[in-house]
Design a protein around this motif. Sequence first.
Motif, PDB file in Angstrom:
ATOM      1  N   ARG A 272       0.839  -1.207   0.000  1.00  0.00           N
ATOM      2  CA  ARG A 272       0.000   0.000   0.000  1.00  0.00           C
ATOM      3  C   ARG A 272       0.873   1.255   0.000  1.00  0.00           C
ATOM      4  O   ARG A 272       0.658   2.186  -0.781  1.00  0.00           O
TER       5      ARG A 272
ATOM      6  N   LEU B  95       1.400  12.535   3.300  1.00  0.00           N
ATOM      7  CA  LEU B  95       2.127  11.784   4.306  1.00  0.00           C
ATOM      8  C   LEU B  95       3.367  12.551   4.745  1.00  0.00           C
ATOM      9  O   LEU B  95       3.705  12.569   5.913  1.00  0.00           O
TER      10      LEU B  95
ATOM     11  N   THR C 117       3.505  15.187   7.703  1.00  0.00           N
ATOM     12  CA  THR C 117       3.513  14.856   9.124  1.00  0.00           C
ATOM     13  C   THR C 117       4.803  15.224   9.850  1.00  0.00           C
ATOM     14  O   THR C 117       4.784  15.559  11.019  1.00  0.00           O
TER      15      THR C 117
ATOM     16  N   PHE D 122       9.131  11.493   8.047  1.00  0.00           N
ATOM     17  CA  PHE D 122       8.231  11.056   6.988  1.00  0.00           C
ATOM     18  C   PHE D 122       8.588  11.739   5.681  1.00  0.00           C
ATOM     19  O   PHE D 122       8.529  11.144   4.625  1.00  0.00           O
TER      20      PHE D 122
ATOM     21  N   LEU E 207      -8.502  10.879  14.260  1.00  0.00           N
ATOM     22  CA  LEU E 207      -7.340  10.164  14.800  1.00  0.00           C
ATOM     23  C   LEU E 207      -6.030  10.749  14.272  1.00  0.00           C
ATOM     24  O   LEU E 207      -5.074  10.919  15.018  1.00  0.00           O
TER      25      LEU E 207
ATOM     26  N   THR F 215      -3.012  11.854  16.420  1.00  0.00           N
ATOM     27  CA  THR F 215      -1.759  11.113  16.231  1.00  0.00           C
ATOM     28  C   THR F 215      -1.372  11.207  14.765  1.00  0.00           C
ATOM     29  O   THR F 215      -1.767  10.381  13.966  1.00  0.00           O
ATOM     30  N   PRO F 216      -0.613  12.218  14.409  1.00  0.00           N
ATOM     31  CA  PRO F 216      -0.333  12.445  12.985  1.00  0.00           C
ATOM     32  C   PRO F 216       0.302  11.249  12.297  1.00  0.00           C
ATOM     33  O   PRO F 216       0.106  11.046  11.108  1.00  0.00           O
ATOM     34  N   GLU F 217       1.037  10.427  13.049  1.00  0.00           N
ATOM     35  CA  GLU F 217       1.720   9.298  12.420  1.00  0.00           C
ATOM     36  C   GLU F 217       0.732   8.270  11.865  1.00  0.00           C
ATOM     37  O   GLU F 217       1.085   7.464  11.014  1.00  0.00           O
TER      38      GLU F 217
ATOM     39  N   ILE G 231      -1.232   8.594   9.811  1.00  0.00           N
ATOM     40  CA  ILE G 231      -1.441   8.839   8.386  1.00  0.00           C
ATOM     41  C   ILE G 231      -0.884   7.691   7.540  1.00  0.00           C
ATOM     42  O   ILE G 231      -1.322   7.470   6.417  1.00  0.00           O
ATOM     43  N   VAL G 232       0.067   6.934   8.077  1.00  0.00           N
ATOM     44  CA  VAL G 232       0.625   5.833   7.283  1.00  0.00           C
ATOM     45  C   VAL G 232      -0.433   4.769   6.976  1.00  0.00           C
ATOM     46  O   VAL G 232      -0.259   3.955   6.086  1.00  0.00           O
ATOM     47  N   LEU G 233      -1.533   4.773   7.733  1.00  0.00           N
ATOM     48  CA  LEU G 233      -2.575   3.779   7.483  1.00  0.00           C
ATOM     49  C   LEU G 233      -3.587   4.243   6.436  1.00  0.00           C
ATOM     50  O   LEU G 233      -4.606   3.597   6.224  1.00  0.00           O
ATOM     51  N   LEU G 234      -3.307   5.367   5.800  1.00  0.00           N
ATOM     52  CA  LEU G 234      -4.221   5.906   4.792  1.00  0.00           C
ATOM     53  C   LEU G 234      -4.618   4.853   3.761  1.00  0.00           C
ATOM     54  O   LEU G 234      -3.769   4.136   3.257  1.00  0.00           O
ATOM     55  N   ARG G 235      -5.904   4.781   3.484  1.00  0.00           N
ATOM     56  CA  ARG G 235      -6.463   3.853   2.495  1.00  0.00           C
ATOM     57  C   ARG G 235      -6.335   2.387   2.877  1.00  0.00           C
ATOM     58  O   ARG G 235      -6.382   1.506   2.026  1.00  0.00           O
ATOM     59  N   SER G 236      -6.138   2.114   4.131  1.00  0.00           N
ATOM     60  CA  SER G 236      -6.080   0.700   4.519  1.00  0.00           C
ATOM     61  C   SER G 236      -7.498   0.194   4.788  1.00  0.00           C
ATOM     62  O   SER G 236      -8.396   0.955   5.115  1.00  0.00           O
TER      63      SER G 236
ATOM     64  N   ILE H 213      -9.061   0.958   8.189  1.00  0.00           N
ATOM     65  CA  ILE H 213      -9.537   2.331   8.342  1.00  0.00           C
ATOM     66  C   ILE H 213     -10.922   2.493   7.718  1.00  0.00           C
ATOM     67  O   ILE H 213     -11.805   3.136   8.282  1.00  0.00           O
TER      68      ILE H 213
END
Lengths: 260, 416
Positions: free
Chosen positions: A203, A216, A219, A223, B370, B374-376, B378-383, B386
């Motif tokens: 992904r 991304l 952030t 990153f 979320l 917790t800005p981090e 963001i790595v789960l975007l489009r999972s 989510i």
Amino acid sequence: MFKILKYSFYDLARSRWSYIYFLFYLLLSFVLLFLNNDLSKAIITLMNVVLILVPLIGTIFGVMYYYNSQEFTTLLMAQPIKRQSIFLGQYFGVACSLSISLFFGLGIPFAMYGLFQSAVVLNFIILLVTGVFLTFIFTALAYNIALSNLNKIKGFGYAILLWLFLAVIYDGLFLIALVMFQEYPLDNFSLIGMLLNPIDLARTLIILKLDISALLGYTGAVFKSFFDTNKGFIISFLMLIIWVLLPVLRIYLVSKKKDF
Amino acid sequence: MTTLNHFLILLLALFFCHSVNAKTLNICVTGCSYNSIQKAVDEAESGDTLIIKKGVYKEFDITIYKKSLYISGEKGTIIDVDNKGYGFRVEATDITLKNITIKNILMSYTKEYAALFLFKSYDFVLENIKIEGAFFGILIQKSKDGKILNNIISGEGTTEANTGNAIHLWHSERIVIQNNKVQKMRDGIYIEFGNFCIINNNVSKNNLRYGLHFMFSNDNVYTNNMFNNNGAGVAVMFSKKIKMINNTFKKNWGPTSYGLLLKEINDAEIKNNLFEDNTIGINVDGTNRINYTENTFYNNGYAVKVLGACYTNIFTHNNFLHNTFDLSYSGALNSNKFEENYWSSYVGYDLDKNGIGDVPYRPVKLYSYLVNRTPEAIVLLRSLFIDIVDFSEKVSPVFTPENLVDNKPLMKKIEW
């Protein structure tokens, strides 16, 4: 090994499941492109499908093929053939046939809708390559599970559980961890977390090549350096290769020692 | 009677004298009475016209002090400053500069060298001036009632420190900036302590920092401008009563990019603008009494990001189309309001067919909430996870701010 691979591959090429898989992707891509002529939008939608379905099909198909061809395997083992080459040959046969279904199923419609004249060729290639990688990874994982479980039902159960874990539960646990430890610096932790799950990895790799990567990078500095440069792309790609190599290595080692 | 006659004669004489004295000075590289612009300026008097014939003039720091001149070049009139200083330095009223190309302004880390530097100048017109390799383009200080029209300004800077601004106003009032094209500078147009300015129909693109930047400037209007691919499209800071109408904010895309950055703004109006492909469409921070009407947000990372200390921001009749996040919100709702907007991700129904959805829309999804905390994440975007979480939150909201809803979401896209 290549002879076994060839036989497995031809065997699967005659099986109707490969055709169904191929036709499914063909139909999906055609419908997507028919409804929405925008190639890049279609790629984003396909990404979601590829990330969920490819691992699922890879796992199920891998386990199924192993158990179904057990008799043939026994027959082969009576012959003077190396065991590793039997199992690796079968594995590569399955993975290649699935990959080819995916490749042509997605490739033909996009090529017909003028992929090569558009600017998103690279994105599409990344999508295909990650799809192929995911097929190889999850078929290998399935083979590992099947090799370690003689019981078919158990094998299937573990395989589905593995898919469910990597596709959904892992992200859930990961999110909970992120929220719980939000007071701490999490940039590196979250990046490593992404690299340890092949689905998340795939992904990330696709998102990196789509425009959202800027979101991304917003952030923080870690990153930014990861997502805004080639560094992230290279690292993700290397990790995908490692994810293929490790399970294949285990197939090799287990099949060498295993008592049948 | 005789005194009146005398007076009239005197007046006529004065007028006659004046028109006789208003002469035209030609400047060319060879063959005219003047071959240096500075020399011609020195010998000219108020009201004179200077024509700079085509050719390359290697001059710098051309100073015009308290003379009302009309200076015009022609096609091919180039002033090559050759990295030695300013182009023109002007302190005069009623001055016009036209049709000139100015090149290679000196870059400095301590002084603001500009192609055109105007100080305490009133009623000026700067038109059709092309500035290449600018450090600062047009720098205007303590001036009033000027017009800056149809100019093209470009720089070659690589970092914010070694580039200046294309059009820079400082302590100036009632300046009209129209039809200019500025690119590759630090800020395209920068206005500091500038009031009652009109900025219309400009194109500002590929600038390192902002396309347009207001600081401590009140009562300004900017309309029909295009801000493309800048560090941030427009930054409006510490200013009151700014009108922003019919502008396009496009491709301000990068890790710290905004289409429009609002910081400590009061009583503004934001209407009929298009925000497309920006990391953040509008970043709202400490703003009060602002009306956002009939704007379109298309394909942005965040359409609107609201930080704290905002009161009475009213969002009505906007289109939110296919943004990754429609809204990110921190703090209490206060008196901010979202009503009668069109949201592309709205899936409600309209049974009474009045064009307004019967189910309220919640623009803040759990995931954007979320990510805000917790800005981090963001790595789960489009999972897939989510998507599942967002869906279940939509069915029964638990975490997202309870009163942050659009009670009258529109069923159809707004056209204007």
